[in-house]
Design a protein around this motif. Structure first.
Motif, PDB file in Angstrom:
ATOM      1  N   MET A   1       6.146   7.093   1.641  1.00 16.08           N
ATOM      2  CA  MET A   1       7.456   6.558   1.987  1.00 16.08           C
ATOM      3  C   MET A   1       7.500   6.127   3.448  1.00 16.08           C
ATOM      4  SD  MET A   1      10.488   5.712   1.093  1.00 16.08           S
ATOM      5  CE  MET A   1      10.851   6.487  -0.485  1.00 16.08           C
ATOM      6  N   PHE A   2       6.833   6.885   4.315  1.00 18.58           N
ATOM      7  CA  PHE A   2       6.778   6.518   5.729  1.00 18.58           C
ATOM      8  C   PHE A   2       6.077   5.171   5.902  1.00 18.58           C
ATOM      9  CE2 PHE A   2       4.550   6.394   9.807  1.00 18.58           C
ATOM     10  CZ  PHE A   2       5.594   6.640  10.690  1.00 18.58           C
ATOM     11  N   ILE A   3       4.988   4.949   5.166  1.00 19.67           N
ATOM     12  CA  ILE A   3       4.230   3.696   5.277  1.00 19.67           C
ATOM     13  C   ILE A   3       5.085   2.505   4.858  1.00 19.67           C
ATOM     14  CG2 ILE A   3       2.274   2.389   4.351  1.00 19.67           C
ATOM     15  CD1 ILE A   3       0.767   5.061   4.129  1.00 19.67           C
ATOM     16  N   LEU A   4       5.720   2.608   3.674  1.00 19.70           N
ATOM     17  CA  LEU A   4       6.482   1.437   3.201  1.00 19.70           C
ATOM     18  C   LEU A   4       7.773   1.244   3.998  1.00 19.70           C
ATOM     19  CD1 LEU A   4       9.115   2.134   1.112  1.00 19.70           C
ATOM     20  CD2 LEU A   4       7.237   2.984  -0.268  1.00 19.70           C
ATOM     21  N   THR A   5       8.339   2.329   4.537  1.00 23.06           N
ATOM     22  CA  THR A   5       9.517   2.172   5.391  1.00 23.06           C
ATOM     23  C   THR A   5       9.156   1.470   6.691  1.00 23.06           C
ATOM     24  OG1 THR A   5      10.523   4.167   4.446  1.00 23.06           O
ATOM     25  CG2 THR A   5      11.438   3.359   6.515  1.00 23.06           C
ATOM     26  N   MET A   6       7.962   1.727   7.211  1.00 25.83           N
ATOM     27  CA  MET A   6       7.506   0.996   8.388  1.00 25.83           C
ATOM     28  C   MET A   6       7.463  -0.500   8.099  1.00 25.83           C
ATOM     29  SD  MET A   6       6.962   2.622  11.207  1.00 25.83           S
ATOM     30  CE  MET A   6       5.855   1.478  12.034  1.00 25.83           C
TER      31      MET A   6
ATOM     32  N   PHE B   1       0.810  -1.212   0.000  1.00 26.50           N
ATOM     33  CA  PHE B   1       0.000   0.000   0.000  1.00 26.50           C
ATOM     34  C   PHE B   1       0.845   1.264   0.000  1.00 26.50           C
ATOM     35  CE2 PHE B   1      -3.435  -2.879   1.170  1.00 26.50           C
ATOM     36  CZ  PHE B   1      -4.473  -2.361   0.403  1.00 26.50           C
ATOM     37  N   GLY B   2       2.052   1.199   0.585  1.00 23.65           N
ATOM     38  CA  GLY B   2       2.943   2.351   0.515  1.00 23.65           C
ATOM     39  C   GLY B   2       3.268   2.723  -0.923  1.00 23.65           C
ATOM     40  N   PHE B   3       3.555   1.711  -1.748  1.00 22.01           N
ATOM     41  CA  PHE B   3       3.811   1.963  -3.166  1.00 22.01           C
ATOM     42  C   PHE B   3       2.525   2.317  -3.912  1.00 22.01           C
ATOM     43  CE2 PHE B   3       7.803  -0.532  -2.578  1.00 22.01           C
ATOM     44  CZ  PHE B   3       8.672   0.380  -3.152  1.00 22.01           C
ATOM     45  N   PHE B   4       1.450   1.577  -3.674  1.00 19.27           N
ATOM     46  CA  PHE B   4       0.209   1.753  -4.426  1.00 19.27           C
ATOM     47  C   PHE B   4      -0.334   3.176  -4.286  1.00 19.27           C
ATOM     48  CE2 PHE B   4      -4.509   1.282  -4.610  1.00 19.27           C
ATOM     49  CZ  PHE B   4      -4.597   0.939  -5.955  1.00 19.27           C
ATOM     50  N   LEU B   5      -0.269   3.734  -3.096  1.00 20.02           N
ATOM     51  CA  LEU B   5      -0.806   5.077  -2.874  1.00 20.02           C
ATOM     52  C   LEU B   5      -0.020   6.149  -3.623  1.00 20.02           C
ATOM     53  CD1 LEU B   5      -1.620   4.826   0.954  1.00 20.02           C
ATOM     54  CD2 LEU B   5      -3.236   4.784  -0.962  1.00 20.02           C
ATOM     55  N   MET B   6       1.223   5.837  -3.996  1.00 17.56           N
ATOM     56  CA  MET B   6       2.005   6.802  -4.776  1.00 17.56           C
ATOM     57  C   MET B   6       1.378   7.081  -6.141  1.00 17.56           C
ATOM     58  SD  MET B   6       5.994   5.818  -4.071  1.00 17.56           S
ATOM     59  CE  MET B   6       6.734   6.060  -2.453  1.00 17.56           C
ATOM     60  N   ALA B   7       0.626   6.115  -6.664  1.00 16.81           N
ATOM     61  CA  ALA B   7       0.022   6.277  -7.993  1.00 16.81           C
ATOM     62  C   ALA B   7      -1.012   7.393  -8.031  1.00 16.81           C
ATOM     63  CB  ALA B   7      -0.627   4.965  -8.428  1.00 16.81           C
TER      64      ALA B   7
ATOM     65  N   LEU C   1       1.715  -8.205  -5.859  1.00 12.81           N
ATOM     66  CA  LEU C   1       2.817  -9.063  -5.437  1.00 12.81           C
ATOM     67  C   LEU C   1       2.969  -9.058  -3.916  1.00 12.81           C
ATOM     68  CD1 LEU C   1       5.526  -8.130  -8.107  1.00 12.81           C
ATOM     69  CD2 LEU C   1       4.175 -10.228  -8.013  1.00 12.81           C
ATOM     70  N   SER C   2       2.817  -7.883  -3.312  1.00 10.09           N
ATOM     71  CA  SER C   2       2.954  -7.766  -1.853  1.00 10.09           C
ATOM     72  C   SER C   2       1.844  -8.528  -1.137  1.00 10.09           C
ATOM     73  CB  SER C   2       2.938  -6.292  -1.439  1.00 10.09           C
ATOM     74  OG  SER C   2       3.999  -5.595  -2.044  1.00 10.09           O
ATOM     75  N   LEU C   3       0.610  -8.387  -1.624  1.00  4.99           N
ATOM     76  CA  LEU C   3      -0.514  -9.084  -0.986  1.00  4.99           C
ATOM     77  C   LEU C   3      -0.403 -10.595  -1.185  1.00  4.99           C
ATOM     78  CD1 LEU C   3      -3.507  -6.698  -1.836  1.00  4.99           C
ATOM     79  CD2 LEU C   3      -2.155  -6.838   0.279  1.00  4.99           C
ATOM     80  N   LEU C   4       0.088 -11.005  -2.349  1.00  6.42           N
ATOM     81  CA  LEU C   4       0.289 -12.438  -2.586  1.00  6.42           C
ATOM     82  C   LEU C   4       1.346 -12.985  -1.617  1.00  6.42           C
ATOM     83  CD1 LEU C   4      -0.231 -15.003  -4.174  1.00  6.42           C
ATOM     84  CD2 LEU C   4       1.412 -14.215  -5.905  1.00  6.42           C
ATOM     85  N   SER C   5       2.389 -12.206  -1.356  1.00  6.26           N
ATOM     86  CA  SER C   5       3.394 -12.659  -0.393  1.00  6.26           C
ATOM     87  C   SER C   5       2.783 -12.802   0.999  1.00  6.26           C
ATOM     88  CB  SER C   5       4.576 -11.683  -0.350  1.00  6.26           C
ATOM     89  OG  SER C   5       4.242 -10.478   0.316  1.00  6.26           O
TER      90      SER C   5
ATOM     91  N   LEU D   1      -0.532   3.686 -12.590  1.00  9.40           N
ATOM     92  CA  LEU D   1      -1.493   3.003 -11.720  1.00  9.40           C
ATOM     93  C   LEU D   1      -1.415   1.491 -11.914  1.00  9.40           C
ATOM     94  CD1 LEU D   1      -3.784   3.068  -9.671  1.00  9.40           C
ATOM     95  CD2 LEU D   1      -5.396   3.406 -11.571  1.00  9.40           C
ATOM     96  N   GLY D   2      -1.223   1.048 -13.155  1.00  6.30           N
ATOM     97  CA  GLY D   2      -1.110  -0.379 -13.424  1.00  6.30           C
ATOM     98  C   GLY D   2       0.143  -0.985 -12.814  1.00  6.30           C
ATOM     99  N   VAL D   3       1.281  -0.294 -12.937  1.00  2.60           N
ATOM    100  CA  VAL D   3       2.533  -0.809 -12.374  1.00  2.60           C
ATOM    101  C   VAL D   3       2.447  -0.886 -10.853  1.00  2.60           C
ATOM    102  CG1 VAL D   3       5.020  -0.450 -12.149  1.00  2.60           C
ATOM    103  CG2 VAL D   3       3.877   0.079 -14.314  1.00  2.60           C
ATOM    104  N   PHE D   4       1.948   0.193 -10.239  1.00  2.00           N
ATOM    105  CA  PHE D   4       1.834   0.194  -8.781  1.00  2.00           C
ATOM    106  C   PHE D   4       0.803  -0.842  -8.306  1.00  2.00           C
ATOM    107  CE2 PHE D   4       3.658   4.616  -8.904  1.00  2.00           C
ATOM    108  CZ  PHE D   4       4.767   4.334  -8.120  1.00  2.00           C
ATOM    109  N   SER D   5      -0.210  -1.111  -9.126  1.00  2.00           N
ATOM    110  CA  SER D   5      -1.194  -2.149  -8.776  1.00  2.00           C
ATOM    111  C   SER D   5      -0.540  -3.532  -8.794  1.00  2.00           C
ATOM    112  CB  SER D   5      -2.380  -2.117  -9.747  1.00  2.00           C
ATOM    113  OG  SER D   5      -3.086  -0.897  -9.657  1.00  2.00           O
TER     114      SER D   5
END
Length: 421
Positions: free
Chosen positions: A327-332, A309-315, A394-398, A385-389
């Protein structure tokens, strides 16, 4: 675990790895630019795909040797190799020799990591392990933050002097390991070097050992989930850099009346990465303590979700302050995951194969680093938006794979893993 109670091995290595990591990051970020200048972008791009592949084999060899001949000997060998390669780099008469030295330094580092992590696990209890791993991770990231800043001055203008100092620092660290570090491999502790001939290195036996490890289904799923996370996280230096450069145009960062300080494009990316490094240095230990009562399963799942979600919200934004929030979200997610992942392997692996499990675990980063650049090519046909999706997917699948993995772990072993958190 308080500093004063640390084993001397850990104290020496913490300082040693802080210093060597700082010097490593004074030259490493500039190598792609250097090889692009001397070989051209196309050739350099092909050449830079080789070190990650060789790193896979070095990681596995390092884990195998750590369990066969000992942590100390493996670390000493890898640091000695690194010293020789830095010297070769410093006195190199040719860019091709530079490239060979660059590969050698990378292979030495890959071989060092499994033995280093296994030694930490040997010297700590399960309750202390997360904090100790977090402390080493903090020290490493101090080097990541300081190194490129110093390297932008010294690598460009004083490259020979920088590489010569790197050689000296590696040599000093090797001497410290030789005289101050003691062996921690359980089967060798208390035995003298003369107690018998050293075990013979066998590629066939190494292959057989790792075949057995990867037949461990929960561990294989752990590696697969880690590869997906690594592909996502490595977009910090890949697709996110491209996205910010192309879409985040010059805008005020701070302002007062008629005065303003503006950033955009490459400078905005630099500020985002600077925030990431600062958060890692300042908050790795506090976050590790905040989440020390969380189970490994919950921590790994949450970290994957935060990455995604840290990456996705960047879109959805090009505002620099909102991007700071992303960046704060994904760094957490990074801060929660790193010490837990290292601690989990040290608890899960059999004691007599801990180094090999550590080495095999590193495959998730090596393979992820090899696949991650495909996102750059994908961005030519897919909107941001497609790339970040896809990164989110991939993150949710992990995260789902982590859920499945913990269900596969035998109940007794899972109970032990949960008890020590």
């Amino acid at each position: 675990m308080y500093w004063r109670s640390w084993d001397l091995n850990l104290k020496v290595r913490l300082f040693g790895e802080l210093i060597t990591h700082t010097f490593f990051w004074m030259y490493f970020p500039f190598m792609a630019l250097y090889f692009s200048d001397v070989f051209g972008k196309n050739v350099a791009g092909l050449l830079l795909t080789i070190p990650p592949l060789l790193g896979i084999f070095s990681n596995l060899a390092g884990g195998y040797l750590a369990d066969r001949i000992g942590r100390r000997k493996t670390m000493l060998f890898s640091i000695s190799l690194s010293t020789v390669m830095f010297a070769l780099f410093a006195f190199s008469p040719s860019p091709w020799i530079d490239y060979i030295a660059f590969i050698g330094i990378g292979m030495a580092g890959s071989m060092f990591w499994p033995a280093s992590s296994a030694m930490v696990a040997d010297l700590t209890t399960e309750e202390e392990r997360r904090v100790v791993f977090a402390t080493f991770y903090t020290a490493m990231n101090i080097g990541v933050v300081l190194g490129p800043v110093l390297g932008s001055i010294f690598f460009v203008h004083y490259r020979f002097e920088l590489l010569l100092v790197c050689t000296i620092m590696e040599l000093v660290y090797a001497i410290a390991i030789f005289f101050l570090i003691k062996e921690t491999l359980p089967s060798l502790v208390g035995k003298t070097e003369e107690s018998g001939p050293p075990p013979r290195f066998s590629l066939k036996e190494q292959f057989r050992s790792y075949t057995v490890i990867f037949q461990d289904k929960p561990f294989a799923i752990y590696i697969l989930a880690g590869i997906l996370v690594a592909i996502a996280f490595m977009q910090l230096d890949l697709y996110m850099a491209l996205y910010v450069k192309e879409n985040v145009h010059n805008q005020p960062l701070v302002w007062w009346g008629d005065w303003s300080f503006s950033i955009g494009g490459t400078s905005a990316f630099g500020w985002l990465m600077g925030l990431n490094g600062l958060l890692v240095v300042l908050f790795t230990l506090p976050v590790t303590r905040w989440f020390r009562n969380w189970s490994d399963q919950s921590s790994l799942i949450l970290s994957s979700v935060l990455y995604g979600f840290g990456f996705f919200l960047m879109a959805f934004t090009v505002n620099i302050w909102l991007l700071f929030g992303c960046m704060f979200i994904l760094t957490m997610g990074e801060l929660i995951r790193t010490p837990v992942a290292q601690s989990f392997i040290s608890k899960y692996a059999p004691e007599d194969a801990r180094g090999q499990y550590m080495g095999a675990s590193s495959l998730q980063f090596s393979i992820g680093r090899f696949i991650a650049p495909l996102a750059i090519g994908l961005s030519q046909w897919v909107a941001p938006l497609g790339v970040f999706s896809i990164i989110l997917g991939l993150s949710l699948l992990s995260a789902l794979l982590y859920v499945y993995m913990f269900r596969l772990i035998p109940p007794i072993k899972n109970e032990v893993l949960e008890k020590v958190n």
